[in-house]
Design a protein around this motif. Structure first.
Motif, PDB file in Angstrom:
ATOM      1  N   UNK A  94      80.937  20.177 -79.245  1.00 44.66           N
ATOM      2  CA  UNK A  94      80.312  19.273 -78.288  1.00 44.66           C
ATOM      3  C   UNK A  94      79.327  18.317 -78.956  1.00 44.66           C
ATOM      4  N   UNK A  95      78.680  18.786 -80.021  1.00 41.06           N
ATOM      5  CA  UNK A  95      77.659  17.981 -80.696  1.00 41.06           C
ATOM      6  C   UNK A  95      77.948  17.961 -82.187  1.00 41.06           C
ATOM      7  N   UNK A  96      78.523  16.870 -82.707  1.00 42.11           N
ATOM      8  CA  UNK A  96      78.890  16.819 -84.122  1.00 42.11           C
ATOM      9  C   UNK A  96      77.708  16.871 -85.082  1.00 42.11           C
ATOM     10  N   UNK A  97      76.502  16.749 -84.583  1.00 46.23           N
ATOM     11  CA  UNK A  97      75.331  16.824 -85.451  1.00 46.23           C
ATOM     12  C   UNK A  97      74.934  18.270 -85.745  1.00 46.23           C
ATOM     13  N   UNK A  98      75.489  19.218 -84.997  1.00 51.78           N
ATOM     14  CA  UNK A  98      75.147  20.628 -85.189  1.00 51.78           C
ATOM     15  C   UNK A  98      76.110  21.300 -86.159  1.00 51.78           C
ATOM     16  N   UNK A  99      75.680  22.454 -86.669  1.00 49.71           N
ATOM     17  CA  UNK A  99      76.553  23.300 -87.482  1.00 49.71           C
ATOM     18  C   UNK A  99      77.272  24.279 -86.566  1.00 49.71           C
ATOM     19  N   UNK A 100      78.573  24.423 -86.798  1.00 44.68           N
ATOM     20  CA  UNK A 100      79.394  25.377 -86.053  1.00 44.68           C
ATOM     21  C   UNK A 100      79.983  26.348 -87.056  1.00 44.68           C
ATOM     22  N   UNK A 101      79.677  27.631 -86.871  1.00 42.95           N
ATOM     23  CA  UNK A 101      80.230  28.682 -87.721  1.00 42.95           C
ATOM     24  C   UNK A 101      81.068  29.575 -86.812  1.00 42.95           C
TER      25      UNK A 101
END
Length: 117
Positions: A94-101
């Motif tokens: 949803x938010x490309x500025x965040x890290x997704x693990x």
């Protein structure tokens, strides 16, 4: 900018899943688009993020893990067909500025995931 990463934990051994094939797909209107293939290292992680910086976009994705092939290579006796074979985790960014693990905790009989950072 954010990044997307994963790792695999083999809960039959309580250790990282080494040598697991991982494929990342973008899920689009017309179907799926392969973005990247990787193999987990000695820590059960990919050597680099699956997506990073401007590659990370809002949208739907799938991670496909070759869990059945991994357990077969480990000499684990499983039935034919395998109960857990390819593990598909469908998720959204949803938010490309965040890290997704997006980790995979897996055995030949069950698997789980969660959103890390």
């Amino acid at each position: 900018m954010g990044k997307l990463s994963t790792h695999v934990l083999d809960i039959t051994k309580g250790k990282p899943g080494v040598g697991v094939n991982v494929a990342l797909y973008a899920v689009e209107e017309g179907g799926k688009k392969l973005l990247k293939k990787a193999v987990t290292n000695n820590d059960g992680r990919c050597d680099e993020p699956l997506l990073q910086g401007e590659e990370v976009r809002t949208g739907r994705y799938e991670l496909v893990f070759g869990a059945g092939d991994y357990f077969a290579a480990q000499g684990v006796e499983v039935p034919t067909p395998r109960f857990v074979d390819e593990v598909v985790i469908a998720f959204g960014i949803a938010d490309p500025a965040q890290n997704y693990h997006v980790p995979l905790v897996v055995s030949p009989w069950a698997y789980s995931t969660y959103r890390g950072s």
